[in-house]
Design a protein around this motif. Structure first.
Motif, short mmCIF file in Angstrom:
data_model
loop_
_atom_site.label_atom_id
_atom_site.label_comp_id
_atom_site.label_asym_id
_atom_site.label_seq_id
_atom_site.Cartn_x
_atom_site.Cartn_y
_atom_site.Cartn_z
N VAL A 125 31.20 -53.11 -27.12
CA VAL A 125 31.26 -53.89 -25.88
C VAL A 125 31.44 -55.37 -26.22
O VAL A 125 31.06 -56.25 -25.44
N ALA A 126 32.04 -55.61 -27.37
CA ALA A 126 32.27 -56.95 -27.91
C ALA A 126 33.71 -57.01 -28.39
O ALA A 126 34.42 -56.00 -28.37
N VAL A 149 34.14 -45.69 -26.80
CA VAL A 149 34.13 -46.21 -25.43
C VAL A 149 34.09 -47.73 -25.51
O VAL A 149 33.10 -48.31 -25.98
N ILE A 150 35.15 -48.38 -25.07
CA ILE A 150 35.34 -49.81 -25.27
C ILE A 150 35.27 -50.55 -23.94
O ILE A 150 35.93 -50.16 -22.98
N MET A 151 34.49 -51.63 -23.88
CA MET A 151 34.58 -52.53 -22.74
C MET A 151 35.59 -53.61 -23.11
O MET A 151 35.38 -54.39 -24.02
N GLY A 152 36.71 -53.61 -22.38
CA GLY A 152 37.71 -54.62 -22.67
C GLY A 152 38.99 -54.39 -21.90
O GLY A 152 39.28 -53.28 -21.45
N ARG A 185 39.38 -39.33 -28.95
CA ARG A 185 39.20 -39.69 -27.54
C ARG A 185 38.78 -41.15 -27.47
O ARG A 185 37.72 -41.53 -27.97
N LEU A 186 39.64 -41.95 -26.86
CA LEU A 186 39.37 -43.38 -26.68
C LEU A 186 39.33 -43.67 -25.19
O LEU A 186 40.29 -43.38 -24.47
N VAL A 187 38.22 -44.24 -24.74
CA VAL A 187 38.04 -44.59 -23.33
C VAL A 187 37.96 -46.11 -23.24
O VAL A 187 37.16 -46.74 -23.94
N LEU A 188 38.79 -46.68 -22.39
CA LEU A 188 38.79 -48.12 -22.18
C LEU A 188 38.23 -48.41 -20.79
O LEU A 188 38.74 -47.91 -19.79
N ILE A 189 37.14 -49.21 -20.77
CA ILE A 189 36.51 -49.60 -19.51
C ILE A 189 36.89 -51.06 -19.26
O ILE A 189 36.26 -51.98 -19.80
N LEU A 243 28.42 -50.70 -17.89
CA LEU A 243 29.20 -49.60 -17.32
C LEU A 243 29.61 -48.60 -18.40
O LEU A 243 29.74 -47.40 -18.13
N CYS A 244 29.81 -49.06 -19.63
CA CYS A 244 30.15 -48.15 -20.73
C CYS A 244 29.01 -47.16 -21.00
O CYS A 244 29.25 -45.97 -21.23
N ILE A 245 27.78 -47.65 -20.98
CA ILE A 245 26.64 -46.76 -21.21
C ILE A 245 26.44 -45.84 -20.01
O ILE A 245 26.14 -44.65 -20.17
N ALA A 246 26.63 -46.38 -18.81
CA ALA A 246 26.53 -45.54 -17.61
C ALA A 246 27.54 -44.40 -17.68
O ALA A 246 27.24 -43.25 -17.29
#
Length: 313
Positions: A125-126, A149-152, A185-189, A243-246
């Motif tokens: 998340v950084a 799971v990436i926040m970005g 599996r790559l998830v972008l948030i 939101l990534c952890i949620a």
């Protein structure tokens, strides 16, 4: 959610990272293997200090913290002008009692992912500096990751520039290395979803009223969090990273669509932009699940239920 998920969290801990960290550390369905810190929102010393403060505050000092890289993975072709910070350099939590481990974050990531007998979920998340560096040294570690799971990023807009989101803009070459690494599996948030994961002033007071370390800690860090992401709505705050952890706890908290995503690493006005091929015009196979929206009510329910005393899910 059933079972326990092993998670590594990569953070540049300011305010919203702190809430993500609290949920990951406290929820019984997550086994937080360790945290790596990165420069981004703040300096590496500040993000490491804040990470330790958060874990100490919620009684999770046993979660190991590893200090990451202090500078971007690749030199920037354009000057990086610092903006007025929206995160507090020092979170309003007690000075940490614990200390970061002596092993550098990148070294620990490689060793942990090389030797694990159970696949791990990686949640950066950084800025993606540490992850790109680890992949460059040991590309095979991606096979130990069941999901990243990436926040970005953002498709419709940016927040660091007109077209770029902060985490990606801070180290765009690193971001593109990770996006093109071939994770199963790559998830972008992105901002498209996180700017819908809003917490109001009233909800912050509700969290504080829980009286738990998680509730009071989240309320303290969110009360001082001023985000420029929601124009004309000063009484709500997007808690981007949480939101990534949620999502790990309830995948239905976001809506995902599969696209090919890349990062502009050379353009002047578009430097750091996430290029989302929504019409499949580029000819590249999809490489990411991209969150197009979020359910704010569902998000807050996850936040509140995790931070209260009763963590039974």
């Amino acid at each position: 959610m059933t079972g326990t998920r092993r998670v590594i969290l990569d953070v540049d801990t300011g305010n919203d990272d702190a809430v993500a960290l609290m949920i990951a550390a406290l929820h019984p369905a997550i086994d937080l293997v360790g945290c790596t810190t990165a420069a981004g929102n703040l300096t590496i010393d500040q993000t490491t200090d804040n990470t330790l403060r958060v874990l100490d505050h919620v009684g999770c000092s046993d979660v190991p913290v590893y200090r990451g890289l202090a500078k971007p993975f690749a030199p920037r072709p354009f000057p990086f002008t610092e903006l007025e910070p929206i995160h507090e350099p020092t979170l309003p939590l007690a000075e940490p009692r614990s200390r970061a481990r002596t092993t550098p974050a990148v070294e620990w990531l490689i060793e942990t992912l090389r030797t694990t007998t159970e696949r791990i979920t990686l949640v950066p998340v950084a800025p993606l500096t540490n992850i790109a560096a680890a992949l460059t040294v040991a590309p095979e570690i991606r096979d130990a990751v069941d999901e990243i799971v990436i926040m970005g990023g953002g498709h419709a807009f940016g927040n660091r520039t007109v077209s770029a989101e902060f985490n990606i803009y801070y180290d765009p070459v690193a971001a593109d290395v990770v996006l093109q690494a071939g994770f199963e599996r790559l998830v972008l948030i992105p901002l498209d979803a996180t700017l819908q994961a809003l917490v109001s002033d009233e909800q912050i007071r509700e969290l504080d009223a829980l009286g738990t370390p998680g509730g009071t800690g989240a309320a303290a860090v969110l009360a001082g969090y001023v985000s420029g992401g929601v124009a004309g709505a000063p009484s709500v705050r997007p808690v981007h990273d949480a939101l990534c952890i949620a999502y790990l706890l309830d995948p239905d908290v976001v809506r995902l669509t599969r696209y090919h995503v890349a990062v502009d690493t050379t353009g002047y006005q578009s430097f750091g932009r996430t290029i989302v091929d929504v019409r499949s015009q580029g000819g590249d196979d999809p490489n990411a699940w991209f969150a197009t929206s979020a359910d704010a009510a569902r998000f807050y329910d996850i936040l509140r239920s995790t931070l209260r005393d009763d963590h039974e899910q």
